[in-house]
Structures are given as C-alpha cells and as structure tokens.
Design a protein around this motif. Structure first.
Motif, PDB file in Angstrom:
ATOM      1  N   ASN A 198       9.208   2.338   2.634  1.00 15.87           N
ATOM      2  CA  ASN A 198       9.857   3.185   1.691  1.00 15.87           C
ATOM      3  C   ASN A 198       9.464   4.710   1.946  1.00 15.87           C
ATOM      4  O   ASN A 198       7.954   4.905   1.757  1.00 15.87           O
ATOM      5  CB  ASN A 198       9.909   2.611   0.401  1.00 15.87           C
ATOM      6  CG  ASN A 198      10.979   3.119  -0.451  1.00 15.87           C
ATOM      7  OD1 ASN A 198      11.649   4.129  -0.086  1.00 15.87           O
ATOM      8  ND2 ASN A 198      10.950   3.042  -1.796  1.00 15.87           N
ATOM      9  N   ASP A 199      10.193   5.585   2.098  1.00 12.76           N
ATOM     10  CA  ASP A 199       9.700   7.066   2.245  1.00 12.76           C
ATOM     11  C   ASP A 199      10.343   7.971   1.406  1.00 12.76           C
ATOM     12  O   ASP A 199      11.487   7.840   1.126  1.00 12.76           O
ATOM     13  CB  ASP A 199       9.741   7.589   3.618  1.00 12.76           C
ATOM     14  CG  ASP A 199       9.194   6.769   4.579  1.00 12.76           C
ATOM     15  OD1 ASP A 199       9.898   6.394   5.799  1.00 12.76           O
ATOM     16  OD2 ASP A 199       7.873   6.427   4.591  1.00 12.76           O
ATOM     17  N   LEU A 245       7.884   3.916  -5.109  1.00 12.46           N
ATOM     18  CA  LEU A 245       6.845   4.936  -4.756  1.00 12.46           C
ATOM     19  C   LEU A 245       6.634   5.327  -6.153  1.00 12.46           C
ATOM     20  O   LEU A 245       6.524   6.610  -6.311  1.00 12.46           O
ATOM     21  CB  LEU A 245       7.690   5.926  -4.159  1.00 12.46           C
ATOM     22  CG  LEU A 245       7.626   5.629  -2.617  1.00 12.46           C
ATOM     23  CD1 LEU A 245       8.654   6.796  -1.941  1.00 12.46           C
ATOM     24  CD2 LEU A 245       6.423   5.502  -1.976  1.00 12.46           C
ATOM     25  N   THR A 246       6.670   4.634  -7.386  1.00 15.23           N
ATOM     26  CA  THR A 246       6.235   4.968  -8.616  1.00 15.23           C
ATOM     27  C   THR A 246       4.665   4.712  -8.828  1.00 15.23           C
ATOM     28  O   THR A 246       4.496   3.475  -8.825  1.00 15.23           O
ATOM     29  CB  THR A 246       7.206   4.199  -9.793  1.00 15.23           C
ATOM     30  OG1 THR A 246       7.235   2.810  -9.278  1.00 15.23           O
ATOM     31  CG2 THR A 246       8.613   4.970  -9.758  1.00 15.23           C
ATOM     32  N   SER A 247       4.112   5.817  -9.324  1.00 15.02           N
ATOM     33  CA  SER A 247       2.551   5.394  -9.324  1.00 15.02           C
ATOM     34  C   SER A 247       2.117   4.381 -10.301  1.00 15.02           C
ATOM     35  O   SER A 247       1.205   3.765 -10.159  1.00 15.02           O
ATOM     36  CB  SER A 247       1.914   6.653  -9.681  1.00 15.02           C
ATOM     37  OG  SER A 247       2.285   7.469 -10.830  1.00 15.02           O
ATOM     38  N   ILE A 253       0.781  -1.357  -0.053  1.00 19.80           N
ATOM     39  CA  ILE A 253      -0.076  -0.162   0.082  1.00 19.80           C
ATOM     40  C   ILE A 253       0.909   1.200   0.034  1.00 19.80           C
ATOM     41  O   ILE A 253       1.776   1.262   0.718  1.00 19.80           O
ATOM     42  CB  ILE A 253      -1.020   0.005   1.273  1.00 19.80           C
ATOM     43  CG1 ILE A 253      -1.863  -1.135   1.175  1.00 19.80           C
ATOM     44  CG2 ILE A 253      -1.782   1.390   1.244  1.00 19.80           C
ATOM     45  CD1 ILE A 253      -3.026  -1.227   0.057  1.00 19.80           C
ATOM     46  N   GLY A 254       0.643   2.115  -0.995  1.00 21.58           N
ATOM     47  CA  GLY A 254       1.166   3.376  -1.049  1.00 21.58           C
ATOM     48  C   GLY A 254       0.447   4.513  -0.877  1.00 21.58           C
ATOM     49  O   GLY A 254      -0.781   4.474  -1.208  1.00 21.58           O
ATOM     50  N   TRP A 255       0.998   5.436  -0.394  1.00 18.86           N
ATOM     51  CA  TRP A 255       0.394   6.791  -0.067  1.00 18.86           C
ATOM     52  C   TRP A 255       0.938   7.818  -1.153  1.00 18.86           C
ATOM     53  O   TRP A 255       2.473   7.986  -1.234  1.00 18.86           O
ATOM     54  CB  TRP A 255       0.563   7.488   1.163  1.00 18.86           C
ATOM     55  CG  TRP A 255      -0.440   6.857   2.333  1.00 18.86           C
ATOM     56  CD1 TRP A 255      -0.004   5.916   3.185  1.00 18.86           C
ATOM     57  CD2 TRP A 255      -1.853   7.185   2.625  1.00 18.86           C
ATOM     58  NE1 TRP A 255      -1.064   5.596   3.827  1.00 18.86           N
ATOM     59  CE2 TRP A 255      -1.939   6.437   3.604  1.00 18.86           C
ATOM     60  CE3 TRP A 255      -2.480   8.072   1.903  1.00 18.86           C
ATOM     61  CZ2 TRP A 255      -3.301   6.550   4.122  1.00 18.86           C
ATOM     62  CZ3 TRP A 255      -4.035   8.233   2.620  1.00 18.86           C
ATOM     63  CH2 TRP A 255      -4.242   7.321   3.417  1.00 18.86           C
ATOM     64  N   PHE A 256       0.111   8.448  -2.007  1.00 23.94           N
ATOM     65  CA  PHE A 256       0.656   9.428  -2.939  1.00 23.94           C
ATOM     66  C   PHE A 256      -0.114  10.720  -2.705  1.00 23.94           C
ATOM     67  O   PHE A 256      -1.163  10.732  -2.210  1.00 23.94           O
ATOM     68  CB  PHE A 256       0.102   9.016  -4.383  1.00 23.94           C
ATOM     69  CG  PHE A 256       1.067   7.770  -4.724  1.00 23.94           C
ATOM     70  CD1 PHE A 256       0.722   6.488  -4.207  1.00 23.94           C
ATOM     71  CD2 PHE A 256       2.156   7.731  -5.528  1.00 23.94           C
ATOM     72  CE1 PHE A 256       1.233   5.367  -4.526  1.00 23.94           C
ATOM     73  CE2 PHE A 256       3.044   6.627  -5.922  1.00 23.94           C
ATOM     74  CZ  PHE A 256       2.439   5.286  -5.475  1.00 23.94           C
ATOM     75  N   ARG A 304       1.563  13.938  -9.707  1.00 19.25           N
ATOM     76  CA  ARG A 304       1.436  12.796  -8.570  1.00 19.25           C
ATOM     77  C   ARG A 304       2.724  12.545  -8.058  1.00 19.25           C
ATOM     78  O   ARG A 304       3.686  12.045  -8.639  1.00 19.25           O
ATOM     79  CB  ARG A 304       0.534  11.794  -8.834  1.00 19.25           C
ATOM     80  CG  ARG A 304      -0.026  10.990  -7.572  1.00 19.25           C
ATOM     81  CD  ARG A 304      -0.801   9.899  -7.871  1.00 19.25           C
ATOM     82  NE  ARG A 304      -2.276  10.667  -8.264  1.00 19.25           N
ATOM     83  CZ  ARG A 304      -3.402  10.053  -8.879  1.00 19.25           C
ATOM     84  NH1 ARG A 304      -3.394   8.741  -8.876  1.00 19.25           N
ATOM     85  NH2 ARG A 304      -4.368  10.811  -9.312  1.00 19.25           N
ATOM     86  N   GLU A 305       2.920  12.551  -6.765  1.00 19.77           N
ATOM     87  CA  GLU A 305       4.261  12.231  -6.017  1.00 19.77           C
ATOM     88  C   GLU A 305       3.959  11.147  -5.171  1.00 19.77           C
ATOM     89  O   GLU A 305       2.838  11.204  -4.137  1.00 19.77           O
ATOM     90  CB  GLU A 305       4.428  13.607  -5.254  1.00 19.77           C
ATOM     91  CG  GLU A 305       5.743  13.212  -4.474  1.00 19.77           C
ATOM     92  CD  GLU A 305       6.065  14.467  -3.683  1.00 19.77           C
ATOM     93  OE1 GLU A 305       7.132  14.620  -3.028  1.00 19.77           O
ATOM     94  OE2 GLU A 305       5.274  15.300  -3.039  1.00 19.77           O
ATOM     95  N   GLY A 306       4.901  10.071  -4.929  1.00 23.24           N
ATOM     96  CA  GLY A 306       4.893   9.171  -3.926  1.00 23.24           C
ATOM     97  C   GLY A 306       5.492   9.850  -2.630  1.00 23.24           C
ATOM     98  O   GLY A 306       6.427  10.196  -2.745  1.00 23.24           O
ATOM     99  N   VAL A 307       4.764   9.356  -1.704  1.00 26.72           N
ATOM    100  CA  VAL A 307       4.919   9.809  -0.274  1.00 26.72           C
ATOM    101  C   VAL A 307       5.849   8.677   0.668  1.00 26.72           C
ATOM    102  O   VAL A 307       6.838   9.128   1.224  1.00 26.72           O
ATOM    103  CB  VAL A 307       3.707  10.449   0.571  1.00 26.72           C
ATOM    104  CG1 VAL A 307       4.116  10.823   1.717  1.00 26.72           C
ATOM    105  CG2 VAL A 307       3.197  11.546  -0.454  1.00 26.72           C
ATOM    106  N   SER A 308       5.025   7.701   0.374  1.00 32.14           N
ATOM    107  CA  SER A 308       5.524   6.535   1.683  1.00 32.14           C
ATOM    108  C   SER A 308       4.798   5.054   1.159  1.00 32.14           C
ATOM    109  O   SER A 308       3.694   5.333   0.579  1.00 32.14           O
ATOM    110  CB  SER A 308       4.965   6.914   3.062  1.00 32.14           C
ATOM    111  OG  SER A 308       5.684   6.112   3.774  1.00 32.14           O
ATOM    112  N   CYS A 309       5.320   4.062   1.206  1.00 33.36           N
ATOM    113  CA  CYS A 309       4.732   2.733   0.986  1.00 33.36           C
ATOM    114  C   CYS A 309       5.176   1.851   2.136  1.00 33.36           C
ATOM    115  O   CYS A 309       6.249   1.860   2.737  1.00 33.36           O
ATOM    116  CB  CYS A 309       4.936   2.466  -0.401  1.00 33.36           C
ATOM    117  SG  CYS A 309       6.605   1.947  -0.689  1.00 33.36           S
TER     118      CYS A 309
END
Length: 129
Positions: free
Chosen positions: A59-60, A111-113, A34-37, A45-50
């Motif tokens: 991974n942050d 963190l790549t959408s 699960i990732g937060w973007f 869109r930017e990857g924040v944390s997963c």
C-alpha cells in the motif's frame, strides 16, 4: 524482544535514488506488516508505504506512487524502500514500524501510524542540490 533497525539514509541530489533497509528481529508471528513513515521538521508523521509480510501485498501513499517501491526479503528478515526520482519535499527522517494486529488476517496493511506498535530509531534522508 521485537526490534527494527533502519539504515541507508543520506544526502542525495534531486532526481537521485536511495534504498532504505529495515532489519526486523524478534517477531514470531505468522502475520504482521512493516510500514515506512516519514516526518519532516514542523510537520506531522506521514505514512509512505507498507507491506503485509505474509501476503506480500503493499500500500503506497499517493505522494510516492510510481517513485517508491517497498519489498521484503523474508530469508534475511529485511524490508526495503527503494526511492527513485527523489524531490526536496521527500526530505525527512524515515522510520520503519511494525503492525501486529490480528486484523491483518483479513485486510491489507494501512498507513496510519496509530496502528503500528514497534518503531525503529529513524534514518535521515536529505534531498538537496
């Protein structure tokens, strides 16, 4: 049917904290992430944390290291994003998403959408005085 539902967004002053929640349903895989973007107006869109849900590894993004913490509660099928020391530049719509690639058997979450196939509807976070 896989479904992700975010909550917890809102308005907070700079330096404040918020905790986002992502409830996960419909997954019957042994491995997924699960990732937060986030996406601010006019920005990509930017990857924040997963978090790798099975392994627990995380991974942050550099922009949030030391301020944001991702965690999971497997019993309640929920992933959290604790956000501390918030800055105006953290203002964005925050999305949680699921990665289900078999590559997760061998690697960390990323963190790549483009690697994420199921997305929530998003929750607005506004940091302003």
């Amino acid at each position: 049917q896989w479904q992700l539902v975010e909550s917890g967004g809102g308005l907070v002053q700079p330096g404040g904290s918020l905790k986002l929640s992502c409830v996960v349903s419909g997954f019957n895989l042994d491995y997924y992430a699960i990732g937060w973007f986030r996406q601010a107006p006019g920005k990509e869109r930017e990857g924040v944390s997963c978090i790798h849900v099975s392994k627990g590894s995380t991974n942050d993004a550099d922009s949030v290291k030391g301020r944001f913490t991702i965690s999971r509660d497997n019993a309640n099928n929920t992933v959290y994003l604790q956000m501390n020391s918030l800055k105006p530049e953290d203002t964005a719509v925050y999305y949680c998403a699921a990665e289900t690639s078999s590559l997760l058997l061998f690697r960390q979450c990323v963190l790549t959408s483009r690697d994420y196939v199921v997305w929530g509807q998003g929750t607005q976070v506004t940091v302003s005085s």
